[in-house]
Design a protein around this motif. Structure first.
Motif, PDB file in Angstrom:
ATOM      1  N   GLU A  60       0.848  -1.190   0.000  1.00  0.00           N
ATOM      2  CA  GLU A  60       0.000   0.000   0.000  1.00  0.00           C
ATOM      3  C   GLU A  60       0.887   1.244   0.000  1.00  0.00           C
ATOM      4  N   PHE A  61       0.364   2.360  -0.520  1.00  0.00           N
ATOM      5  CA  PHE A  61       1.087   3.624  -0.423  1.00  0.00           C
ATOM      6  C   PHE A  61       1.339   3.918   1.054  1.00  0.00           C
ATOM      7  N   GLY A  62       2.483   4.483   1.352  1.00  0.00           N
ATOM      8  CA  GLY A  62       2.840   4.790   2.725  1.00  0.00           C
ATOM      9  C   GLY A  62       3.616   3.680   3.410  1.00  0.00           C
ATOM     10  N   SER A  63       3.761   2.533   2.749  1.00  0.00           N
ATOM     11  CA  SER A  63       4.533   1.437   3.328  1.00  0.00           C
ATOM     12  C   SER A  63       5.871   1.317   2.604  1.00  0.00           C
ATOM     13  N   ASP A  70      18.336  -6.867   1.940  1.00  0.00           N
ATOM     14  CA  ASP A  70      18.274  -5.667   2.792  1.00  0.00           C
ATOM     15  C   ASP A  70      18.321  -4.348   2.024  1.00  0.00           C
ATOM     16  N   LEU A  71      17.876  -4.345   0.793  1.00  0.00           N
ATOM     17  CA  LEU A  71      17.638  -3.107   0.060  1.00  0.00           C
ATOM     18  C   LEU A  71      16.180  -2.732   0.307  1.00  0.00           C
ATOM     19  N   THR A  72      15.935  -1.510   0.780  1.00  0.00           N
ATOM     20  CA  THR A  72      14.578  -1.059   1.110  1.00  0.00           C
ATOM     21  C   THR A  72      14.114  -0.055   0.069  1.00  0.00           C
ATOM     22  N   VAL A  73      12.857  -0.185  -0.361  1.00  0.00           N
ATOM     23  CA  VAL A  73      12.274   0.761  -1.321  1.00  0.00           C
ATOM     24  C   VAL A  73      10.997   1.347  -0.720  1.00  0.00           C
ATOM     25  N   ARG A  74      10.821   2.656  -0.934  1.00  0.00           N
ATOM     26  CA  ARG A  74       9.636   3.381  -0.469  1.00  0.00           C
ATOM     27  C   ARG A  74       9.115   4.262  -1.600  1.00  0.00           C
ATOM     28  N   LEU A  75       7.812   4.496  -1.585  1.00  0.00           N
ATOM     29  CA  LEU A  75       7.174   5.456  -2.481  1.00  0.00           C
ATOM     30  C   LEU A  75       6.602   6.543  -1.576  1.00  0.00           C
ATOM     31  N   MET A 180      17.503 -10.438 -11.092  1.00  0.00           N
ATOM     32  CA  MET A 180      16.357  -9.535 -11.119  1.00  0.00           C
ATOM     33  C   MET A 180      15.584  -9.693  -9.817  1.00  0.00           C
ATOM     34  N   ARG A 181      15.472  -8.608  -9.091  1.00  0.00           N
ATOM     35  CA  ARG A 181      14.703  -8.645  -7.849  1.00  0.00           C
ATOM     36  C   ARG A 181      13.215  -8.771  -8.169  1.00  0.00           C
ATOM     37  N   GLU A 182      12.445  -9.160  -7.165  1.00  0.00           N
ATOM     38  CA  GLU A 182      11.008  -9.270  -7.338  1.00  0.00           C
ATOM     39  C   GLU A 182      10.405  -7.912  -7.674  1.00  0.00           C
ATOM     40  N   THR A 183       9.352  -7.928  -8.443  1.00  0.00           N
ATOM     41  CA  THR A 183       8.646  -6.703  -8.808  1.00  0.00           C
ATOM     42  C   THR A 183       7.786  -6.271  -7.635  1.00  0.00           C
ATOM     43  N   VAL A 184       7.836  -4.966  -7.319  1.00  0.00           N
ATOM     44  CA  VAL A 184       7.040  -4.414  -6.227  1.00  0.00           C
ATOM     45  C   VAL A 184       5.974  -3.501  -6.824  1.00  0.00           C
ATOM     46  N   TYR A 185       4.728  -3.732  -6.428  1.00  0.00           N
ATOM     47  CA  TYR A 185       3.603  -2.910  -6.857  1.00  0.00           C
ATOM     48  C   TYR A 185       3.137  -2.088  -5.669  1.00  0.00           C
ATOM     49  N   PHE A 186       3.256  -0.779  -5.765  1.00  0.00           N
ATOM     50  CA  PHE A 186       2.680   0.111  -4.765  1.00  0.00           C
ATOM     51  C   PHE A 186       1.316   0.520  -5.301  1.00  0.00           C
ATOM     52  N   VAL A 187       0.262   0.360  -4.483  1.00  0.00           N
ATOM     53  CA  VAL A 187      -1.098   0.612  -4.960  1.00  0.00           C
ATOM     54  C   VAL A 187      -1.881   1.434  -3.940  1.00  0.00           C
ATOM     55  N   GLY A 188      -2.868   2.160  -4.454  1.00  0.00           N
ATOM     56  CA  GLY A 188      -3.754   2.906  -3.573  1.00  0.00           C
ATOM     57  C   GLY A 188      -4.489   3.998  -4.315  1.00  0.00           C
ATOM     58  N   ASP A 189      -5.239   4.771  -3.557  1.00  0.00           N
ATOM     59  CA  ASP A 189      -5.999   5.885  -4.122  1.00  0.00           C
ATOM     60  C   ASP A 189      -5.309   7.197  -3.802  1.00  0.00           C
ATOM     61  N   ILE A 190      -5.343   8.107  -4.762  1.00  0.00           N
ATOM     62  CA  ILE A 190      -4.761   9.438  -4.608  1.00  0.00           C
ATOM     63  C   ILE A 190      -5.894  10.435  -4.436  1.00  0.00           C
ATOM     64  N   ALA A 191      -5.838  11.211  -3.357  1.00  0.00           N
ATOM     65  CA  ALA A 191      -6.904  12.192  -3.076  1.00  0.00           C
ATOM     66  C   ALA A 191      -6.837  13.356  -4.043  1.00  0.00           C
TER      67      ALA A 191
END
Length: 191
Positions: A60-63, A70-75, A180-191
């Protein structure tokens, strides 16, 4: 030749009859082999499944997501905007966001092979990239161990749409095995 054929036929028939009668007898106890059930159990199967790296992950967005190395990704910083006169495309509603990588792998990670794709709306329409001074050219280099790297991105998002999916795939073409690392999908609604 005519006398050989009946003799051959009789000999073959007797041999076949002897073979069938030998196969139809019941084996004695010394001929019976007991089969043991398989030694694998549910715990072994679950353990093997846990050791496998997933091919894709949804967040989810915000996570944030932490890869196995140990590589961390954020949106972060998701914000609706409208592109300006000198942007491409101009006068287009879009969503701006930062992608941030924090490197805890113990070695440098090349971020220049990051692929970013956006889908919008319930039908999952592919969104056009928006290029502005803030979005720049994305990641173009390596993030060293213990450091953080951030780059801005923009995807078209019409005012009447709110759902956004951002797909991130990071490849490491420096290794011979083309990791190739796993694909990460960040999902959610934008206000």
């Amino acid at each position: 030749m005519s006398t050989l054929k009946p003799a051959l036929t009789t000999t073959l028939s007797l041999a076949l009859l002897a073979l069938l009668s030998a196969c139809s007898t019941t084996p004695d106890d010394s001929q019976i082999v007991g089969l043991e059930p398989s030694q694998s159990d549910d715990a072994t199967v679950e353990e093997a499944a846990e050791d496998e790296t997933p091919t894709s992950v949804e967040e989810e967005f915000g996570s944030e997501y932490v890869y196995t190395d140990d590589l961390t990704v954020r949106l972060t910083n998701l914000e609706r905007r409208v592109s300006g006169e000198w942007d491409m495309p101009e006068d287009t509603p879009y969503v701006y966001f930062d992608i941030q990588f924090e490197n805890g792998t113990g070695s440098p990670v090349d971020l220049s092979y990051l692929s970013v794709y956006c889908q919008i709306g319930e039908e999952g329409r592919t969104a056009e990239d928006v290029w502005t001074d803030d979005t720049g050219s994305g990641f173009t280099s390596t993030v060293m161990d213990g450091r953080t790297a951030t780059a801005g991105y923009g995807c078209e998002l019409p005012e009447d749409e709110s759902y956004l999916q951002v797909e991130l795939t990071l490849s490491d073409w420096e290794d011979l095995d083309d990791y190739m690392r796993e694909t990460v999908y960040f999902v959610g609604d934008i206000a």
